[in-house]
Design an enzyme around this catalytic site. Structure first.
Site, mmCIF file in Angstrom:
data_model
loop_
_atom_site.group_PDB
_atom_site.id
_atom_site.type_symbol
_atom_site.label_atom_id
_atom_site.label_comp_id
_atom_site.label_asym_id
_atom_site.label_seq_id
_atom_site.Cartn_x
_atom_site.Cartn_y
_atom_site.Cartn_z
ATOM 1 N N ASN A 138 42.990 49.140 36.218
ATOM 2 C CA ASN A 138 42.640 50.366 35.504
ATOM 3 C C ASN A 138 41.810 49.940 34.295
ATOM 4 O OD1 ASN A 138 42.493 52.750 34.134
ATOM 5 N ND2 ASN A 138 44.711 53.097 34.019
ATOM 6 N N ARG A 186 41.315 52.267 39.698
ATOM 7 C CA ARG A 186 41.404 53.674 39.296
ATOM 8 C C ARG A 186 40.054 54.098 38.712
ATOM 9 N NH1 ARG A 186 42.954 56.088 33.700
ATOM 10 N NH2 ARG A 186 42.967 58.273 34.262
ATOM 11 N N HIS A 216 44.039 63.676 36.713
ATOM 12 C CA HIS A 216 45.433 63.308 37.056
ATOM 13 C C HIS A 216 45.720 63.511 38.543
ATOM 14 C CE1 HIS A 216 47.015 64.255 32.722
ATOM 15 N NE2 HIS A 216 46.768 62.957 32.850
ATOM 16 N N ARG A 233 44.262 66.310 22.010
ATOM 17 C CA ARG A 233 43.257 67.231 22.576
ATOM 18 C C ARG A 233 43.717 68.671 22.427
ATOM 19 N NH1 ARG A 233 42.951 64.294 28.318
ATOM 20 N NH2 ARG A 233 43.685 62.373 27.398
ATOM 21 N N GLU A 272 51.198 56.081 39.485
ATOM 22 C CA GLU A 272 49.819 56.135 39.969
ATOM 23 C C GLU A 272 49.387 54.801 40.574
ATOM 24 O OE1 GLU A 272 47.390 58.648 36.943
ATOM 25 O OE2 GLU A 272 49.356 58.274 36.075
#
Ligand code: ADP
Length: 401
Positions: free
Chosen positions: A7, A90, A180, A241, A385
């Protein structure tokens, strides 16, 4: 069969090495501060640890360090990279070009790089890591890319289009992509298995709540709508965010504060959310603690978070004409009983009733937390993940033989 999962960010290279015989992690770590100075840390399943300052001018040196860590010294878990069957990466943005994971070619690396305009923070570093990996691993070791957006490519146009002039979509590819996806795909699959049902027969609302949060409507195993949009800024209020805000507020604030578009983007992405409203922290634990101690703004943003999630669950139940289960995952979803309770209270009309004691006493494990008479089942489903990336990588490499 051993699969390396990578990742990569602009300054970091996180990795996990998995043995797919038993799907166990053999080693994991992070080569960090690429292009700044460099630091590497890693841990193996035997308990050996690596921690050192390094020199990482580019992703290539970071990749070389990763190889050194897993093939030499105390943290040696394989004799050479030849033992690795494939590398899975990823990738954040696959846009409408990639609707599933695939084998890497030079052309695909270029396509990922070309999508950098849609995901400037992520896609270019992904391309750098893919090129670095190619230099460092044996030539016959395949690479696979797994996209955060791919799972959402099943959304119908009515869900992914914005009410902007059509040319925004046609000429600039402005639409909802959703993110996601790897997590939502993993946890919705795990939930179907835990419920003993075929995914085809389930309508699930999947709530991935972490530093970044998104909620997805999964109907018959497919994403039909999701809260993150063109970028991961849309949807519910997150760590730093804002989530969804009236677009007019954005132009108004930019004018008031004299911010350029890039500065305004920073304001929305890095200074808003839990941090911006509470003034305490972007970390849910800190905000919860402050709220418990009576901090009014921390209480407010906690209430906003639960209320927004609740509204999306209701809207997705409407979109799917019902729901069989709601699941919570991610750092907040798996661990915060307060958020789960705040979301699920007063939801009897929609058929949701949780066992408050069970909810309070459960963290980070697969567990049904709804009462036996709840029409909709509510579950905690830990996400993984990296495991899904490794599974996809293995399946694609096997199929290509
Ligand atoms: P990311 O989106 O970066 O992968 P995570 O999924 O790890 O993030 O989620 C991080 C969030 O989870 C933080 O806001 C953190 O406070 C929250 N979190 C982690 N553990 C707990 C806990 N025990 N109770 C409440 N919140 C938690």
């Amino acid at each position: 069969m051993k699969i390396l999962v990578v990742n990569a960010g602009s300054s970091s290279l996180k990795f996990q090495l998995l043995d797919m015989e038993n799907e166990q992690v053999i080693a994991k770590g992070n080569c960090d501060r690429i292009g700044i100075d460099g630091h590497a840390s890693a841990k193996t399943f035997t308990g050996a640890e690596y921690n050192a300052d390094c020199n990482f001018p580019t992703h290539t040196e970071a990749f070389e360090k990763l190889v050194e860590i897993i093939t030499t010294g105390d943290t040696k878990v394989i004799n050479s990279m030849a033992e690795i069957s494939a590398v899975g990466h990823r990738i954040v943005q696959g846009a409408d070009i990639f609707d599933k994971s695939c084998l890497v070619t030079d052309e695909i690396i270029d396509q990922i790089d070309n999508l950098a305009e849609l995901a400037p923070v992520h896609n270019h570093p992904h391309a750098l890591a893919l090129r670095a990996c190619k230099k460092v691993i044996p030539a016959d070791c395949p690479q696979v890319v797994v996209f955060d957006t791919a799972f959402h490519q099943t959304m119908p146009p009515k869900a992914y289009m914005f009410g902007l002039p059509y040319e925004c979509y046609r000429d600039y590819h402005v639409r909802k992509y959703g993110f996601h996806g790897t997590s939502h795909r993993f946890v919705s699959g795990e939930l179907a298995r835990a419920m003993g049902k075929n995914p085809e027969d389930l309508k699930i609302v999947s709530c991935h709540l972490g530093n970044g949060s998104s909620i997805t409507a999964v109907d018959a195993g497919k994403s039909v709508d999701t809260t993150m949009g063109f970028t991961p800024l849309d949807g519910v209020v997150m760590g730093t965010r804002s989530g969804a805000v009236d677009p007019s507020a954005v132009t108004y604030v930019a004018k008031k504060l004299g911010l350029t578009p890039d500065e305004m983007s920073d304001y929305l992405n890095k200074k808003s959310g839990l941090l911006g409203v509470s003034g305490v922290s972007s970390d849910n634990r800190e905000v919860q603690k402050a709220a418990d101690e009576g901090n009014e703004r921390a209480k407010l943003v906690s209430e906003m978070l639960c209320y927004e999630i609740k509204k999306y669950i209701g809207s997705f139940a409407a979109a799917m004409n019902g729901m069989d289960a709601v699941l919570f995952t991610g750092g907040i979803g798996e661990n915060s009983w307060e958020v789960r309770q705040g979301v699920c209270e007063n939801m009897e009309y929609l058929g949701i009733k949780i066992d408050e004691e069970l909810n309070k006493n459960t963290r980070g494990k697969l567990m049904k937390i709804s009462t036996p008479d709840s029409k909709v089942e509510v579950w905690i489903v830990p996400t993984n993940e990296e495991l899904l990336i490794a599974r996809d990588t293995l399946a694609i490499v096997e199929a290509s033989k």
